[in-house]
Scaffold this motif. Structure first.
Motif, PDB file in Angstrom:
ATOM      1  N   VAL A 423       0.867  -1.130  -0.160  1.00 28.09           N
ATOM      2  CA  VAL A 423       0.156   0.128  -0.212  1.00 28.09           C
ATOM      3  C   VAL A 423       1.017   1.285   0.036  1.00 28.09           C
ATOM      4  O   VAL A 423       1.915   1.196   0.714  1.00 28.09           O
ATOM      5  N   TRP A 424       0.551   2.284  -0.776  1.00 27.06           N
ATOM      6  CA  TRP A 424       1.304   3.503  -0.959  1.00 27.06           C
ATOM      7  C   TRP A 424       0.359   4.722  -0.814  1.00 27.06           C
ATOM      8  O   TRP A 424      -0.753   4.642  -1.251  1.00 27.06           O
ATOM      9  N   ALA A 433      -3.938   1.929   7.645  1.00 23.62           N
ATOM     10  CA  ALA A 433      -5.324   1.625   7.895  1.00 23.62           C
ATOM     11  C   ALA A 433      -6.022   0.883   6.747  1.00 23.62           C
ATOM     12  O   ALA A 433      -6.725  -0.009   6.819  1.00 23.62           O
ATOM     13  N   VAL A 434      -5.495   1.414   5.411  1.00 22.69           N
ATOM     14  CA  VAL A 434      -5.911   0.400   4.352  1.00 22.69           C
ATOM     15  C   VAL A 434      -5.231  -1.059   4.545  1.00 22.69           C
ATOM     16  O   VAL A 434      -6.216  -2.085   4.161  1.00 22.69           O
ATOM     17  N   GLY A 435      -4.104  -1.145   4.837  1.00 20.60           N
ATOM     18  CA  GLY A 435      -3.346  -2.320   4.803  1.00 20.60           C
ATOM     19  C   GLY A 435      -3.950  -3.501   5.682  1.00 20.60           C
ATOM     20  O   GLY A 435      -4.099  -4.537   5.706  1.00 20.60           O
ATOM     21  N   ARG A 436      -4.653  -2.987   7.014  1.00 19.16           N
ATOM     22  CA  ARG A 436      -5.264  -3.647   7.843  1.00 19.16           C
ATOM     23  C   ARG A 436      -6.397  -4.387   7.343  1.00 19.16           C
ATOM     24  O   ARG A 436      -6.988  -5.312   7.938  1.00 19.16           O
ATOM     25  N   ARG A 437      -6.955  -3.804   6.443  1.00 22.78           N
ATOM     26  CA  ARG A 437      -8.115  -4.392   5.676  1.00 22.78           C
ATOM     27  C   ARG A 437      -7.927  -5.424   4.593  1.00 22.78           C
ATOM     28  O   ARG A 437      -8.812  -6.161   4.065  1.00 22.78           O
ATOM     29  N   ILE A 438      -6.461  -5.552   4.203  1.00 21.88           N
ATOM     30  CA  ILE A 438      -6.217  -6.362   3.095  1.00 21.88           C
ATOM     31  C   ILE A 438      -5.747  -8.026   3.682  1.00 21.88           C
ATOM     32  O   ILE A 438      -5.126  -7.810   4.840  1.00 21.88           O
ATOM     33  N   ARG A 439      -6.419  -8.933   3.281  1.00 23.51           N
ATOM     34  CA  ARG A 439      -6.378 -10.188   3.556  1.00 23.51           C
ATOM     35  C   ARG A 439      -5.113 -10.883   3.016  1.00 23.51           C
ATOM     36  O   ARG A 439      -5.097 -11.445   2.067  1.00 23.51           O
ATOM     37  N   ALA A 440      -3.934 -10.598   3.594  1.00 25.90           N
ATOM     38  CA  ALA A 440      -2.705 -11.007   3.249  1.00 25.90           C
ATOM     39  C   ALA A 440      -1.735 -11.261   4.526  1.00 25.90           C
ATOM     40  O   ALA A 440      -1.824 -10.636   5.497  1.00 25.90           O
ATOM     41  N   GLY A 441      -0.798 -12.408   4.205  1.00 29.09           N
ATOM     42  CA  GLY A 441       0.141 -12.690   5.573  1.00 29.09           C
ATOM     43  C   GLY A 441       1.018 -11.678   5.751  1.00 29.09           C
ATOM     44  O   GLY A 441       1.491 -11.501   6.680  1.00 29.09           O
ATOM     45  N   GLN A 442       1.261 -10.783   4.697  1.00 29.74           N
ATOM     46  CA  GLN A 442       2.243  -9.584   4.853  1.00 29.74           C
ATOM     47  C   GLN A 442       1.697  -8.714   4.069  1.00 29.74           C
ATOM     48  O   GLN A 442       1.805  -8.583   2.963  1.00 29.74           O
ATOM     49  N   VAL A 443       1.516  -7.303   4.685  1.00 28.91           N
ATOM     50  CA  VAL A 443       1.291  -6.198   4.049  1.00 28.91           C
ATOM     51  C   VAL A 443       2.306  -5.168   4.125  1.00 28.91           C
ATOM     52  O   VAL A 443       2.794  -4.691   5.205  1.00 28.91           O
ATOM     53  N   LYS A 444       2.957  -4.484   3.100  1.00 29.40           N
ATOM     54  CA  LYS A 444       4.138  -3.775   3.067  1.00 29.40           C
ATOM     55  C   LYS A 444       3.871  -2.320   2.592  1.00 29.40           C
ATOM     56  O   LYS A 444       3.042  -1.918   1.782  1.00 29.40           O
ATOM     57  N   VAL A 445       4.022  -1.333   3.565  1.00 28.34           N
ATOM     58  CA  VAL A 445       3.723   0.044   3.337  1.00 28.34           C
ATOM     59  C   VAL A 445       4.807   1.038   2.777  1.00 28.34           C
ATOM     60  O   VAL A 445       5.823   0.899   3.069  1.00 28.34           O
ATOM     61  N   ASN A 446       4.492   1.619   1.707  1.00 28.69           N
ATOM     62  CA  ASN A 446       5.275   2.571   1.081  1.00 28.69           C
ATOM     63  C   ASN A 446       6.812   2.093   1.033  1.00 28.69           C
ATOM     64  O   ASN A 446       7.771   2.556   1.123  1.00 28.69           O
ATOM     65  N   GLY A 447       6.712   0.700   0.064  1.00 25.74           N
ATOM     66  CA  GLY A 447       7.874   0.190  -0.260  1.00 25.74           C
ATOM     67  C   GLY A 447       8.668  -0.592   0.497  1.00 25.74           C
ATOM     68  O   GLY A 447       9.863  -1.090  -0.022  1.00 25.74           O
ATOM     69  N   VAL A 448       8.314  -0.790   1.888  1.00 22.87           N
ATOM     70  CA  VAL A 448       9.373  -1.735   2.523  1.00 22.87           C
ATOM     71  C   VAL A 448       9.184  -2.940   1.934  1.00 22.87           C
ATOM     72  O   VAL A 448       8.300  -3.631   1.269  1.00 22.87           O
ATOM     73  N   ARG A 449      10.304  -3.902   1.938  1.00 23.15           N
ATOM     74  CA  ARG A 449      10.381  -5.099   1.269  1.00 23.15           C
ATOM     75  C   ARG A 449      10.477  -6.261   2.590  1.00 23.15           C
ATOM     76  O   ARG A 449      10.739  -6.030   3.754  1.00 23.15           O
ATOM     77  N   THR A 450      10.226  -7.412   1.799  1.00 27.01           N
ATOM     78  CA  THR A 450      10.131  -8.701   2.840  1.00 27.01           C
ATOM     79  C   THR A 450      11.611  -8.603   3.763  1.00 27.01           C
ATOM     80  O   THR A 450      11.764  -8.863   4.932  1.00 27.01           O
TER      81      THR A 450
END
Length: 486
Positions: A423-424, A433-450
């Motif tokens: 999410v950007w 806030a948007v990321g919390r609503r996405i059904r995924a095991g890992q949600v990365k904000v503004n370009g953060v990588r695994t």
């Protein structure tokens, strides 16, 4: 860095490996040798042993025999050995990166940081986590113990060979489990290098065993073995379903890290000058051969054309070519089979009416050898089409439009997968806030990588799998909980 022609880093490790490592000894494989190819040229570079079901059984026997002594080894000593293995990976970065470039095709200058430094860091963090893990914790009626689950079978893929081994073997070892490792027969050579370094680090004979071969022969024999306590697989959805089916009669625990069709959401206040190049990088890392690649780019409808212009500029700036050249951004796909698969997805997307922005399935006349594919972007992608729903596992990005945050979340969640997302936004709190609503095991904000959060759990929802890897969360996949009451 560019590796000079001639004797390249890791060349001494790219040799025939026709024996398995079982119980600390080299044991000749029972089946026919398997060729290992160069993605850059298509030529065979080495052979590995084709394992049999009997070979798999011998490896499990060795792991069972080594189990009690390893389980009794103090956690601090197990962690020390895993840390030492991480040190050795780091010390041999150039050679290991060379092997990855040879058998996977990732550019050499990228393989060191991504394919060697990351697994070394995983092993270090796993050792740290083991020292503070709650191996025993009190409850009202006594204590809860975390004890070794037993023999672990680790089945690893070709795209990130060292990382996926480290993410399974490291936590299994600190948990006190013994391991049988079956790497992908497509890119198995790094596994031999790692097992050798593990013994140098102090892993006792039989604690880490290596058997090569195909999934239908060696993999299935290992999964069916009733002496195995845990099977950890990273692979495709069909492979995961097959492993779960075979493990079910023995009530064997399975940890499955499978595919993804991950969404990257650009909100209307995103910094597009940074977000779009980053989106290209996160979609095309390792030539798109990454399970957590963000391959669905969800953009605001009213800024679609602006995003497309930025995408075309970013993609045209990428250099596809010789993985040994420091100027190369994307190397070849791993095999002719993978290349045919990706081309098929591209051709189908065009037939389904998606609009090609850049790239395509046509061969590059400047790259007549090897399994190269142009980085490709489509827009006008129907959310119900194959390109929007199926994992391509190649350098192909699908652009879809949304009308705002709620619509973006709906589209992001409109998938059977749930491995990763991005999410950007110009407002990090809004992005979270948007990321919390996405059904995924890992949600990365503004370009953060695994790789920026290797102590955070990694794994998927839905058809992306079961269980988690990395950090203290990964350790618990290899323990049993025992209540000691009284």
């Amino acid at each position: 860095m560019t590796a000079a022609p001639g004797i390249r880093p890791g060349a001494h490790l790219v040799v025939d490996r026709l024996s398995h490592r079982i119980g600390g000894k080299w044991v000749e494989a029972g089946g026919a040798p398997i060729a290992v190819g160069s993605p850059a040229t298509g030529a065979t570079v080495a052979h590995v042993g084709g394992g049999t079901a009997e070979d798999a059984g011998r490896a499990v026997t060795a792991a069972v025999a080594a189990g009690p002594a390893w389980a009794d080894t103090p956690v601090a000593r197990r962690a020390e050995i895993v840390r030492a293995l991480g040190d050795l990976l780091a010390a041999h970065t150039d050679d290991l990166a060379g092997v990855v470039t040879t058998e996977v095709g990732m550019p050499y200058h990228l393989a060191g940081p991504a394919q060697v430094a990351v697994p070394a860091r995983v092993l270090h963090l796993t050792a740290d986590a083991a020292l503070s893990h709650p191996w025993s914790e009190p409850v009202a009626a006594g204590e809860v113990l975390r004890v070794p689950a037993g023999v672990v079978v680790a089945i690893t893929p070709w795209n990130m060979p060292l990382h996926q081994i480290a993410a399974k073997v490291g936590p299994a070892l600190v948990a006190g489990c013994t391991v049988v490792l079956k790497p992908s027969e497509v890119a198995p050579l790094t596994a031999f290098a790692l097992v050798g370094l593990a013994e140098e680090a102090g892993v006792p004979p039989g604690v880490l065993n290596l058997v090569t071969g195909t999934g239908p022969v060696v993999g299935e024999a290992l999964v069916r073995d009733p002496r195995v306590a845990v099977v950890s697989l990273t692979g495709s959805g069909p492979s995961g379903a097959r492993v779960a089916e075979l493990a079910a009669p023995g009530i064997t625990r399975v940890c499955l890290e499978l595919g993804g069709k991950s969404a990257n959401v650009l909100l209307d206040d995103a910094p597009f000058d940074r977000a779009v190049p980053a989106a290209v990088a996160q979609a095309f890392f390792n030539s798109g051969q990454a399970c957590n690649a963000l391959t669905r780019l969800l953009v605001p409808a009213h800024r679609h054309d602006e995003v497309c212009d930025l995408l075309v500029t970013a993609v045209r700036a990428l250099t596809v070519g010789d993985p040994w050249d420091a100027g190369t951004d994307l190397g070849p796909l791993v095999s002719e089979r993978q290349l045919r698969s990706v081309r098929g997805h591209v051709d189908r997307a065009r037939a389904d009416g998606a609009r090609l922005l850049v790239g395509g399935s046509e061969p590059d006349p400047d790259l007549p050898e090897g399994h190269y594919h142009r980085p490709t972007v489509f827009t006008g992608v129907d959310p119900g089409s194959a390109l929007a729903r199926e994992e391509v596992f190649g350098p192909v990005l699908a652009v879809l439009t949304h009308s705002g945050g709620d619509d973006a979340v709906r589209l992001a969640n409109d998938t059977e997968y749930g491995l990763a997302a991005g999410v950007w936004s110009g407002d990090p709190d809004r992005a979270r806030a948007v990321g919390r609503r996405i059904r995924a095991g890992q949600v990365k904000v503004n370009g953060v990588r695994t790789r920026d959060g290797l102590d955070a759990p990694f794994g998927g929802l839905g058809r992306s799998g079961l269980g988690r890897e990395l950090g203290r969360f990964g350790i618990d996949e290899y323990v049993e909980l025992v209540s000691l009451l009284g």
